[in-house]
Design a protein around this motif. Structure first.
Motif, PDB file in Angstrom:
ATOM      1  N   THR A  15       0.146  -9.950  -8.803  1.00 48.46           N
ATOM      2  CA  THR A  15      -0.169  -9.684  -7.402  1.00 48.46           C
ATOM      3  C   THR A  15       0.808 -10.429  -6.481  1.00 48.46           C
ATOM      4  N   ARG A  57      -3.009  -8.492   0.057  1.00 51.39           N
ATOM      5  CA  ARG A  57      -2.659  -8.687  -1.339  1.00 51.39           C
ATOM      6  C   ARG A  57      -2.275  -7.358  -1.971  1.00 51.39           C
ATOM      7  N   SER A  64      -5.010 -12.130   5.143  1.00 51.80           N
ATOM      8  CA  SER A  64      -4.149 -11.982   3.983  1.00 51.80           C
ATOM      9  C   SER A  64      -4.058 -10.524   3.566  1.00 51.80           C
ATOM     10  N   GLN A 108       1.234 -11.729  -2.374  1.00 46.97           N
ATOM     11  CA  GLN A 108       0.676 -11.883  -1.023  1.00 46.97           C
ATOM     12  C   GLN A 108       1.740 -11.422  -0.022  1.00 46.97           C
ATOM     13  N   ARG A 168       3.390 -13.492   2.839  1.00 43.13           N
ATOM     14  CA  ARG A 168       4.330 -14.556   2.530  1.00 43.13           C
ATOM     15  C   ARG A 168       5.756 -14.048   2.390  1.00 43.13           C
TER      16      ARG A 168
END
Lengths: 277, 433, 305
Positions: free
Chosen positions: A72, A64, A62, A74, A77
């Motif tokens: 925040t 962030r 991930s 990600q 995505r």
């Protein structure tokens, strides 16, 4: 590690078929700091960049991004243009990707696309020449002018980007990325192909961006004089994994780093050891 | 002037001889022998050695002339020194071309009021100017190759024809509808081709154009199939018909009716539509959407890195181009009064694309000049009858070899600080589509 | 079932002809990176030359069909190959390093030239020939009286295609010319630095492509018993569709695409409607490209950032 990280990468892996380009990589970039990602050729640095900026979809892990206001995102995505539009991550490319047939000024105008699209009422207000659009357009030109001035290209504003000398193109690409008003600026080898004087000017530009715009910077760089001079934090990669991280001084003395560079490229290893002293 | 390095007579002769020999083989059967099915269906042939000899001799002579011309002109790429006065005079003339051309176009119906042929030709040229400007948005600005542009022209034409003949809607209501419908089809085409590049894009757009034509040809109950749609209403001047009757424009103005009125009206109608296309395109280029189109042509990856949504950017380019095509199509239908699938073949797409490329991709003036040259030139060859397409094809090849980047070889920037200087087309990318 | 088997045979034969033309498109695309729009017309010229040669031979009193066919094949391949060479020389070579659209437009112009050249030279009317190869085999006689047939001409078309394909694969993989062609496909500048005559290799590509198209033209003439000046356009578009469907630049892809297009067309005509067979072929192309943007066997394009 400090809590105020703008970007935290956790257990990032990227595979291409059987090749593991990035393997379980974790690191962070601090807010309003310059973080350098270094390592021998083929270490997987650009792949990390391509994951962060949405050009590759990571196999796992991930990333962030924490904005100043606390919300925040990600990054894994979001895909391609949304990284820049929504997450406010801008980047430059190892092999400069300007719009060569457009002028320097136009390049900077294109960078303000999303803001200008809103101002032009998705084109309709602009088409009828509404006053609000004219104001916004003028502001955009002024912003572009400011950046052209900062990179010393004001007198070449109306020249085609493809006609500019190499060093100017590099700086123009950084200015173009800055015109998207990013929170995180990712630079892929900004000093590649620059001479000593141009490198020094580049360092100065990056320090001033950090100081004046408060933009966090993540850069890949082979030019150790630039890395040692301006980085607050250095992450060293080799064969897709992180082998060291810390302050420039700390990293420079790390035997694993020296070994990685010696194993890959003697000159670069010597450069690591000699620079900054 | 012959330098010592220039090849001599023997070389030219040898080259011409080889060309003639190649020509002899090429033409031996195709021209030397003529086949025809007789009345009983049996195929017969006869020889035409005279024609064959003439063709070979022509190639021989032509080859010598070409070689001599080449020597006279010097090696390809020679930079010729042009005196400064000539250059400045040329640039002045260049700046004057557009306004002069525009004024002249406005005056054409006045000057040639009694020459129906010229007015008709003018309308035809303007239709292609409009089509060229429309396709220019897709190909010239956004750099997306579209070999099926005629599909949108057809959608516009059939939209108007069917709406007018079936529901009795007037031209002025149908015109925007035709544009909207064509734009809708543009988006529909846009979706599958978003991920495609280069030649994949070329074949899909070509296939799309053919699909539209084949559906128009075969969906007899709606489109009338190969017979097309006839009896399409003529346009009215905002409700006032241009007819000889009492409610006609002539009667209302108290002047004598003449069929030329309608032709002149059509001329100004297509001129207005073309100028609208031009105005919108010029405006769009200076707006973020237009700059995004051009940026897309230059470098798609960089666009994405700058947060530009390349999907909507491509779709808007297709939709805008298609809309202009649709408007031109509606005009075509009302002018002709009759349309059939025959008017919307691949040749039309190729012709419009040739106009855009020959014009110099992205240049509005270039496209207009190219349309004038191509359509006007094509009309000049009308007397050649069956050789017309042959000459046309050869002209296309020669023009491309002569000016691969088109008549206007530079790009005008959309915004400038100090100097509005043109950008050499060598720097401008062609796009990947 | 019998009906289906018959349509399958017909589709494969038609597909073989498309495949032969498609190879020409794909080869040129692989090496020069352009769509040779005139290739369909080269196929048409090949058909015409086969027809004329055939007529002349028959009028000279030659009766041995195999001999006639062999001569027709060789003459048509030779002269059509020269057409391919000439087209490249005149219309494409001057634009070799030019902008991408210029050679394409030049090719479209050349296609107009060739179409109208044969219209002017040989007239606009369809040229029919009586069946040259007759006879065939009955494969299966169904209960309903439906007979599945395999005609001799169908066998000849398929065998010729297979033989040419084998020959051609050998040429590309194991000869000097084939190696040069593959080198030019990868990197023309590097190839020329290593002593490959790029101009010659490209010329040979056009020559071979045209020769294969000539064979396709002759097969078309034998199979359908007619030629006309406009047949190049439709066949050209179909073959180009086939090449793209298979993945342009890929030789097995061209053949696979050709067979698929042939099958789709035949089966659609047999089960749905003849009018919409082309619509079906084009629609399937579009659908395939949505999911596989580089065709069935094309190399996926890796985006370098």
């Amino acid at each position: 590690m400090s809590a105020d990280q703008i970007l935290s990468v956790d257990h990032l892996s990227m595979r291409f078929g059987g090749i593991v380009a990035v393997n379980d990589l974790s690191f962070g970039a601090e807010r309003r700091k310059i973080t350098a990602l270094i390592g021998p050729n083929g270490a997987g640095k650009t792949t990390v960049f391509n994951c962060i900026t949405g050009f590759y979809k990571p196999t796992s892990g991930s990333m962030r991004l924490a904005h100043d206001d606390g919300h925040t995102i990600q990054l894994e995505r979001l895909n391609d243009f949304r990284i820049s539009k929504q997450a406010k991550v801008a980047r430059t490319f190892q092999n400069i990707r300007l719009f060569p047939g457009m002028t320097a000024l136009e390049n900077l105008m294109v960078a303000q696309h999303n803001a200008l699209m809103r101002a032009s009422g998705l084109t309709l207000l602009g088409l009828i020449g509404a006053p609000s659009w004219r104001v916004a357009e003028k502001a955009a030109i002024d912003l572009a002018r400011t950046w052209l001035e900062r990179i010393g290209l004001l007198d070449r504003a109306d020249d085609a980007a493809g006609n500019l000398p190499y060093g100017d193109q590099r700086r123009l690409e950084i200015a173009r990325a800055m015109c998207t008003e990013p929170a995180l600026l990712c630079l892929d080898e900004p000093a590649a192909g620059l001479n000593a004087r141009e490198s020094a000017a580049l360092s100065e530009l990056l320090l001033s961006i950090r100081a004046n715009q408060g933009t966090s910077i993540l850069l890949i760089e082979h030019d150790m004089s630039v890395v040692m001079e301006i980085s607050d934090h250095v992450v060293v990669m080799d064969y897709g994994v992180k082998i060291a991280e810390g302050t420039p001084q700390h990293v420079r003395d790390d035997p694993r780093v020296i070994a990685a560079y010696l194993g890959a490229d003697e000159e670069e290893a010597i450069a690591v050891m000699e620079s900054g002293t | 002037m012959q330098t010592s390095r220039a090849p001599g007579v023997a070389f030219i002769f040898k080259k011409a001889l080889i060309s003639a020999l190649v020509a002899l083989v090429l033409f031996s059967l195709m021209i030397g022998v003529r086949t025809e099915a007789g009345s009983d269906g049996q195929l017969t042939y006869w020889t035409r050695f005279g024609d064959l000899a003439m063709m070979v001799a022509t190639v021989f002579g032509g080859s010598i002339i070409v070689e001599l011309l080449r020597q006279w002109w010097g090696p390809v790429g020679t930079v010729r020194v042009v005196p400064a006065q000539v250059t400045s005079a040329l640039s002045l003339a260049g700046r004057l071309v557009a306004p002069v051309l525009l004024i002249f176009t406005f005056l054409v119906p006045v000057i040639f009021y009694n020459e129906r042929y010229i007015l008709d030709l003018g309308i035809l040229v303007l239709t292609y100017v409009m089509l060229g400007w429309g396709l220019n948005v897709v190909v010239g600005l956004a750099g997306l190759l579209d070999l099926g542009y005629v599909a949108f022209y057809a959608v516009g034409a059939y939209s108007y024809a069917l709406l007018a003949t079936n529901f009795g809607l007037s031209f002025w209501i149908c015109l925007p509808l035709a544009g909207i419908l064509a734009a809708f089809w543009g988006v529909l085409l846009g979706f599958p081709v978003l991920r495609l590049r280069g030649d994949y894009l070329a074949i899909v757009t070509l296939a799309f154009g053919e699909i539209i034509r084949l559906v128009l040809l075969n969906w007899q109950s709606v489109t009338g199939g190969p017979n097309g749609v006839s009896g399409i209403p003529r346009p009215t001047m905002f409700g006032i018909p241009l007819s000889p009757g009492d409610d006609g424009l002539a009667a209302k103005l108290g002047i004598e009716f003449s069929p030329t009125h309608r032709i002149v009206f059509l001329f100004y109608l297509i001129l207005a539509l073309a100028l609208l296309t031009n105005w919108v395109t010029i405006r769009l280029r200076r707006l973020p959407i237009g700059r995004a189109w051009e940026a897309l042509r230059e470098d798609e990856v960089a666009c994405r890195a700058l947060g530009i949504n390349t999907t909507t950017t491509k779709l808007t380019a297709f939709a805008t181009g298609a809309m202009f095509g649709g408007l031109a199509g509606a005009f075509f239908a009302t002018r002709q009064g009759f349309i059939s699938p025959e008017s919307f073949t691949f040749h039309e797409s190729a012709l419009v694309l040739a106009i855009v490329v020959l014009g110099g991709m992205g240049s509005q003036l270039g496209v207009a000049l190219a349309a004038l040259a191509m359509i006007g030139g094509f009309e000049l060859f009308r007397g050649l009858d069956q050789y017309r397409m042959l000459v046309f094809g050869m002209a296309m090849v020669l023009l491309m070899i002569w000016r691969p980047r088109g008549l206007i070889g530079h790009r005008a920037p959309t915004v400038f600080l100090e100097r509005n200087q043109a950008i050499s087309s060598d720097l401008v990318k062609e796009g990947h589509g | 079932m019998d009906y289906f088997a018959q349509q399958l045979i017909n589709g494969l034969v038609l597909g073989s002809i498309y495949g032969l033309i498609a190879i020409g498109y794909t080869m040129v695309y692989g090496i020069v990176g352009m769509i040779n729009f005139a290739h369909g017309d080269i196929f048409m010229i090949g058909g015409f030359i086969a027809l004329i040669t055939f007529l002349i031979l028959v009028s000279f009193g030659l009766t041995a069909i195999p001999l006639i066919l062999l001569i027709v094949l060789l003459v048509s391949m030779a002269i059509t190959a020269l057409y391919g060479w000439t087209v490249e020389r005149i219309a494409y070579r001057p634009l070799r390093h030019s902008f991408r659209l210029a050679p394409m437009l030049s090719a479209i112009g050349m296609s107009f030239v060739l179409t109208n050249y044969s219209q002017v030279a040989q007239g606009a009317r369809v040229k029919p020939v009586p069946p040259i190869i007759t006879g065939g085999y009955t494969l299966h006689e169904g209960a309903g009286g439906f007979v599945v047939q395999l005609s001799n001409i169908q066998i000849i078309v398929v065998i010729t295609t297979v033989v040419l394909l084998a020959l051609f694969t050998w040429l590309v993989s194991s000869t000097r010319l084939g190696r040069d062609m593959r080198a030019c496909e990868q990197d023309q500048t590097m190839a020329s630095l290593l002593g490959v005559d790029v101009d010659r290799t490209i010329s040979m590509t056009f020559v071979i492509g045209a020769a294969l198209a000539a064979v396709a033209g002759m097969m078309y003439l034998l199979y359908y018993g007619l030629v006309d000046f406009f047949m190049g356009f439709v066949a050209g578009i179909k073959a180009f569709t086939a090449a793209v469907l298979g993945g342009i630049g890929s030789l097995p892809g061209a053949m696979l695409g050709g067979l698929l297009i042939g099958l789709i067309e035949t089966l659609w005509s047999a089960y749905f409607s003849v009018e919409y067979k082309d619509v079906a072929a084009f629609s399937i192309l579009i659908v395939v490209l949505i999911f596989l943007p580089t065709g069935l066997l094309g190399r996926p394009e890796v985006e370098k950032v």
